[in-house]
Design a protein around this motif. Structure first.
Motif, PDB file in Angstrom:
ATOM      1  N   ASP A  51      -1.095   5.502 -41.505  1.00 45.59           N
ATOM      2  CA  ASP A  51      -0.069   4.643 -40.927  1.00 45.59           C
ATOM      3  C   ASP A  51       0.963   4.398 -42.022  1.00 45.59           C
ATOM      4  O   ASP A  51       0.699   3.701 -42.991  1.00 45.59           O
ATOM      5  CB  ASP A  51      -0.688   3.336 -40.465  1.00 45.59           C
ATOM      6  N   ALA A  52       2.144   4.973 -41.871  1.00 46.45           N
ATOM      7  CA  ALA A  52       3.185   4.855 -42.897  1.00 46.45           C
ATOM      8  C   ALA A  52       4.182   3.747 -42.594  1.00 46.45           C
ATOM      9  O   ALA A  52       5.223   3.689 -43.216  1.00 46.45           O
ATOM     10  CB  ALA A  52       3.907   6.191 -43.042  1.00 46.45           C
ATOM     11  N   GLY A  53       3.859   2.878 -41.637  1.00 42.15           N
ATOM     12  CA  GLY A  53       4.750   1.774 -41.312  1.00 42.15           C
ATOM     13  C   GLY A  53       5.019   1.636 -39.832  1.00 42.15           C
ATOM     14  O   GLY A  53       6.096   1.197 -39.432  1.00 42.15           O
ATOM     15  N   THR A  92       1.781   8.423 -38.795  1.00 49.50           N
ATOM     16  CA  THR A  92       2.485   7.668 -37.765  1.00 49.50           C
ATOM     17  C   THR A  92       3.495   6.728 -38.405  1.00 49.50           C
ATOM     18  O   THR A  92       3.317   6.287 -39.537  1.00 49.50           O
ATOM     19  CB  THR A  92       1.503   6.825 -36.923  1.00 49.50           C
ATOM     20  N   GLY A  93       4.537   6.436 -37.673  1.00 48.13           N
ATOM     21  CA  GLY A  93       5.533   5.469 -38.104  1.00 48.13           C
ATOM     22  C   GLY A  93       6.595   6.054 -39.010  1.00 48.13           C
ATOM     23  O   GLY A  93       6.402   7.104 -39.619  1.00 48.13           O
ATOM     24  N   CYS A 122       8.885   7.629 -34.088  1.00 46.76           N
ATOM     25  CA  CYS A 122       9.244   7.066 -35.397  1.00 46.76           C
ATOM     26  C   CYS A 122       8.912   8.033 -36.527  1.00 46.76           C
ATOM     27  O   CYS A 122       9.683   8.187 -37.475  1.00 46.76           O
ATOM     28  CB  CYS A 122       8.530   5.742 -35.623  1.00 46.76           C
ATOM     29  N   ALA A 123       7.766   8.686 -36.441  1.00 48.90           N
ATOM     30  CA  ALA A 123       7.375   9.626 -37.487  1.00 48.90           C
ATOM     31  C   ALA A 123       8.180  10.920 -37.399  1.00 48.90           C
ATOM     32  O   ALA A 123       8.412  11.580 -38.412  1.00 48.90           O
ATOM     33  CB  ALA A 123       5.885   9.945 -37.386  1.00 48.90           C
ATOM     34  N   CYS A 124       8.618  11.275 -36.201  1.00 56.25           N
ATOM     35  CA  CYS A 124       9.382  12.515 -36.034  1.00 56.25           C
ATOM     36  C   CYS A 124      10.786  12.411 -36.618  1.00 56.25           C
ATOM     37  O   CYS A 124      11.238  13.316 -37.318  1.00 56.25           O
ATOM     38  CB  CYS A 124       9.462  12.892 -34.555  1.00 56.25           C
ATOM     39  N   ASP A 125      11.475  11.302 -36.321  1.00 56.44           N
ATOM     40  CA  ASP A 125      12.865  11.211 -36.787  1.00 56.44           C
ATOM     41  C   ASP A 125      13.284   9.807 -37.210  1.00 56.44           C
ATOM     42  O   ASP A 125      14.469   9.542 -37.357  1.00 56.44           O
ATOM     43  CB  ASP A 125      13.815  11.728 -35.715  1.00 56.44           C
ATOM     44  N   GLY A 126      12.343   8.938 -37.397  1.00 58.98           N
ATOM     45  CA  GLY A 126      12.680   7.565 -37.765  1.00 58.98           C
ATOM     46  C   GLY A 126      12.733   6.627 -36.585  1.00 58.98           C
ATOM     47  O   GLY A 126      12.758   5.416 -36.740  1.00 58.98           O
ATOM     48  N   GLY A 127      12.776   7.186 -35.365  1.00 61.31           N
ATOM     49  CA  GLY A 127      12.794   6.382 -34.143  1.00 61.31           C
ATOM     50  C   GLY A 127      13.926   5.384 -34.130  1.00 61.31           C
ATOM     51  O   GLY A 127      15.038   5.661 -34.560  1.00 61.31           O
ATOM     52  N   GLY A 138      12.032   9.731 -40.994  1.00 61.48           N
ATOM     53  CA  GLY A 138      10.875  10.476 -40.524  1.00 61.48           C
ATOM     54  C   GLY A 138      10.021  11.005 -41.666  1.00 61.48           C
ATOM     55  O   GLY A 138      10.431  11.015 -42.829  1.00 61.48           O
ATOM     56  N   VAL A 139       8.844  11.448 -41.309  1.00 64.39           N
ATOM     57  CA  VAL A 139       7.888  11.952 -42.293  1.00 64.39           C
ATOM     58  C   VAL A 139       8.427  13.189 -43.003  1.00 64.39           C
ATOM     59  O   VAL A 139       8.153  13.406 -44.184  1.00 64.39           O
ATOM     60  CB  VAL A 139       6.532  12.264 -41.605  1.00 64.39           C
TER      61      VAL A 139
END
Length: 170
Positions: A51-53, A92-93, A122-127, A138-139
């Motif tokens: 969980d990155a946030g 995630t995140g 959120c993890a794909c592009d910052g959401g 994003g990640v």
């Protein structure tokens, strides 16, 4: 005490039996994932979830993979507590600035070959957070990402399809 026991015996069972549900699409998808895991990972895929946030919605769906309905362990997928035992990182995140160093250390601790899947919008592009003062976005701005699983949050079936897509690309 006897009064309560007598009342309980007099009423009997008042709950219903839970109907057994079998999802044929889930079964088919799981068998396909199992076939690839047997071939590429010698029967067992170890996943470390990071969980990155996030807001924890994606984590709830990831946890649902382990419930009795989905039960992904029967397909050879299990979650591990240490990145040293992991084959794949599910992140995630949006990566918060505070979690950036921890995510990089987790990546470095994961043995090669290692794969990263970004889970959720959120993890794909910052959401909805994007790239702001508190997040890196994003990640993919922190780690090399092998696959993206979009959704807010993605369903457990979408997570399995994402794993399958990741393995198809590798």
């Amino acid at each position: 005490m006897y009064r309560i026991l007598r009342k309980t015996l007099g009423i009997g069972v008042v709950t219903e039996k839970v109907p057994v549900q079998h999802d044929k699409n889930l079964e088919k998808l799981g068998i396909e994932v199992k076939r690839i895991i047997d071939k590429r990972f010698h029967g067992s895929l170890a996943i470390r979830e990071v969980d990155a946030g996030s807001c924890n919605a994606c984590e709830l769906e990831i946890h649902a993979l382990n419930n009795p309905f989905h039960d992904v362990e029967r397909f050879g997928i299990h979650f591990v507590a240490s990145p040293r035992h992991a084959d794949l990182l599910l992140v995630t995140g949006p990566v918060s600035r505070h979690m950036q160093a921890a995510l990089l250390r987790t990546w470095e601790a994961t043995p090669s070959p290692k794969y990263v899947i970004a889970v959720g919008d959120c993890a794909c592009d910052g959401g909805e957070f994007g790239d702001i003062y508190a997040t890196c976005g994003g990640v993919d701005k922190v780690l090399p990402v092998d696959a993206l699983i979009p959704g807010c949050p993605p369903t457990p079936e979408a997570l399995l399809r994402g794993l399958l897509a990741c393995f198809a690309r590798i």
